[in-house]
Motif scaffolding. Structure first.
Motif, PDB file in Angstrom:
ATOM      1  N   SER A 173      -5.165   2.119  -7.880  1.00  0.00           N
ATOM      2  CA  SER A 173      -4.315   1.058  -8.084  1.00  0.00           C
ATOM      3  C   SER A 173      -5.052  -0.353  -7.561  1.00  0.00           C
ATOM      4  O   SER A 173      -4.482  -1.280  -7.266  1.00  0.00           O
ATOM      5  CB  SER A 173      -3.132   1.442  -7.092  1.00  0.00           C
ATOM      6  OG  SER A 173      -2.315   2.362  -7.807  1.00  0.00           O
ATOM      7  N   PHE A 174      -6.128  -0.290  -7.893  1.00  0.00           N
ATOM      8  CA  PHE A 174      -7.128  -1.622  -7.580  1.00  0.00           C
ATOM      9  C   PHE A 174      -6.660  -2.606  -8.604  1.00  0.00           C
ATOM     10  O   PHE A 174      -6.838  -2.370  -9.996  1.00  0.00           O
ATOM     11  CB  PHE A 174      -8.404  -1.102  -8.028  1.00  0.00           C
ATOM     12  CG  PHE A 174      -9.626  -2.329  -7.229  1.00  0.00           C
ATOM     13  CD1 PHE A 174      -9.458  -2.856  -6.382  1.00  0.00           C
ATOM     14  CD2 PHE A 174     -10.521  -2.557  -8.383  1.00  0.00           C
ATOM     15  CE1 PHE A 174     -10.386  -3.818  -5.769  1.00  0.00           C
ATOM     16  CE2 PHE A 174     -11.269  -3.717  -7.960  1.00  0.00           C
ATOM     17  CZ  PHE A 174     -11.303  -4.265  -6.722  1.00  0.00           C
ATOM     18  N   LYS A 175      -6.158  -3.671  -8.102  1.00  0.00           N
ATOM     19  CA  LYS A 175      -5.716  -4.763  -9.003  1.00  0.00           C
ATOM     20  C   LYS A 175      -5.821  -6.205  -8.365  1.00  0.00           C
ATOM     21  O   LYS A 175      -5.833  -6.240  -7.440  1.00  0.00           O
ATOM     22  CB  LYS A 175      -4.278  -4.481  -9.233  1.00  0.00           C
ATOM     23  CG  LYS A 175      -3.425  -4.524  -8.427  1.00  0.00           C
ATOM     24  CD  LYS A 175      -1.678  -4.742  -9.054  1.00  0.00           C
ATOM     25  CE  LYS A 175      -0.578  -5.025  -8.097  1.00  0.00           C
ATOM     26  NZ  LYS A 175       0.670  -4.937  -8.904  1.00  0.00           N
ATOM     27  N   ARG A 176      -5.999  -7.066  -9.218  1.00  0.00           N
ATOM     28  CA  ARG A 176      -6.229  -8.666  -8.940  1.00  0.00           C
ATOM     29  C   ARG A 176      -4.917  -8.972  -8.529  1.00  0.00           C
ATOM     30  O   ARG A 176      -3.854  -8.771  -9.251  1.00  0.00           O
ATOM     31  CB  ARG A 176      -6.655  -9.476 -10.013  1.00  0.00           C
ATOM     32  CG  ARG A 176      -7.000 -10.485  -9.847  1.00  0.00           C
ATOM     33  CD  ARG A 176      -7.095 -11.363 -11.139  1.00  0.00           C
ATOM     34  NE  ARG A 176      -8.133 -11.281 -11.670  1.00  0.00           N
ATOM     35  CZ  ARG A 176      -9.257 -12.523 -11.814  1.00  0.00           C
ATOM     36  NH1 ARG A 176      -8.704 -13.685 -11.402  1.00  0.00           N
ATOM     37  NH2 ARG A 176     -10.386 -12.516 -12.408  1.00  0.00           N
ATOM     38  N   LEU A 177      -4.510  -9.863  -7.480  1.00  0.00           N
ATOM     39  CA  LEU A 177      -3.639 -10.537  -7.058  1.00  0.00           C
ATOM     40  C   LEU A 177      -3.265 -11.815  -7.510  1.00  0.00           C
ATOM     41  O   LEU A 177      -2.295 -12.786  -7.340  1.00  0.00           O
ATOM     42  CB  LEU A 177      -3.159 -10.280  -5.702  1.00  0.00           C
ATOM     43  CG  LEU A 177      -3.204  -8.834  -5.149  1.00  0.00           C
ATOM     44  CD1 LEU A 177      -3.207  -8.968  -3.800  1.00  0.00           C
ATOM     45  CD2 LEU A 177      -1.971  -8.130  -5.591  1.00  0.00           C
ATOM     46  N   MET A 178      -4.311 -12.538  -8.383  1.00  0.00           N
ATOM     47  CA  MET A 178      -4.294 -13.872  -8.461  1.00  0.00           C
ATOM     48  C   MET A 178      -4.434 -14.094 -10.095  1.00  0.00           C
ATOM     49  O   MET A 178      -5.490 -13.335 -10.680  1.00  0.00           O
ATOM     50  CB  MET A 178      -5.197 -14.679  -7.853  1.00  0.00           C
ATOM     51  CG  MET A 178      -4.741 -14.537  -6.203  1.00  0.00           C
ATOM     52  SD  MET A 178      -6.138 -15.269  -5.286  1.00  0.00           S
ATOM     53  CE  MET A 178      -6.825 -16.610  -6.213  1.00  0.00           C
TER      54      MET A 178
END
Length: 236
Positions: A173-178
């Protein structure tokens, strides 16, 4: 005297040109150019780190600097400098620092290494949210990441935009937050409500730099919510 004065003015102008700050974002319709491979670097891994009180190891991976044995770089042979420190990361208070190209996670007993990503990125820090884990059992990492050559110089480094990512302790679940082209300014956690707050800036005037005319963005994430949805809020 006039000639000397003119020469000094010219030198000052040249100096100002060479020290002019380059834009952090370059907007182009062309496809992104391939990153240049630095032949003086070699990818290595540190010995694994046991994430305290969990069943997981993390293996930091990064680039180690070599040096040329001769000065004819095109045909130089490369070697490790005398006294080279082969560590590429440091670990302190549940946080890993470095210039990492990846991290691999291993659940103890499986003998299986799982890569965080297959993308070309640079991870400058990976922060295991220990306090959250103690309170709720949630096992999450927050990462400061450079994931795009935003200034179009064909390298990923601290001259590019830094962004924020999150993952579970096993690297999933590696994901960008911006959003894209938002520069990370700061983040903090309010433990009483288990929220991660993020402040970033967007180059709204598209001049390639971040200044007073650009827009600040404020977001939060409920860390105990499995969706980890990014929610906008407007404090002013």
């Amino acid at each position: 005297m006039k000639t000397i004065f003119s020469t000094l003015i010219t030198l000052l102008l040249l100096a100002s040109c060479t020290t002019e700050k380059k834009p952090k974002v370059v907007y182009t319709d062309q496809e992104a150019k391939t990153l240049v491979k630095d032949t003086s670097m070699v990818i290595v891994a540190d010995l694994p780190i046991l994430i305290d009180s969990t069943n997981f190891l993390m293996h930091p991976i990064g680039a180690l600097q070599l040096y040329a044995k001769d000065r004819k770089i095109a045909s130089a042979s490369w070697s490790y400098a005398s006294g080279t420190n082969f560590n590429i990361a440091s670990y302190d208070n549940h946080k890993v620092y470095g210039n990492l190209t990846n991290i691999k996670f291993e659940e103890i007993g499986t003998n299986k290494l799982v890569a965080l990503t297959d993308k070309d990125i640079r991870i400058t820090s990976a922060d295991f949210l220990w306090d959250l884990y103690e309170r709720t059992g949630k096992q999450l990492f927050i990462y400061d990441v450079i994931d795009a050559d935003t200034n179009a110089d064909r390298t990923l480094d601290d001259k590019d935009i830094k962004t924020l990512y999150i993952s579970k302790i096993d690297g999933s679940s590696f994901k960008r937050l911006m959003p894209k082209n938002h520069e990370l300014l700061e983040w903090k956690i309010i433990p009483e409500i288990d929220r991660l707050y993020v402040k970033s800036i967007e180059d709204t005037n598209k001049n390639g730099s971040f200044d007073k005319n650009d827009k600040l963005h404020y977001n939060y994430i409920n860390l105990v919510d499995d969706a980890l949805e990014v929610i906008d809020y407007y404090p002013y």
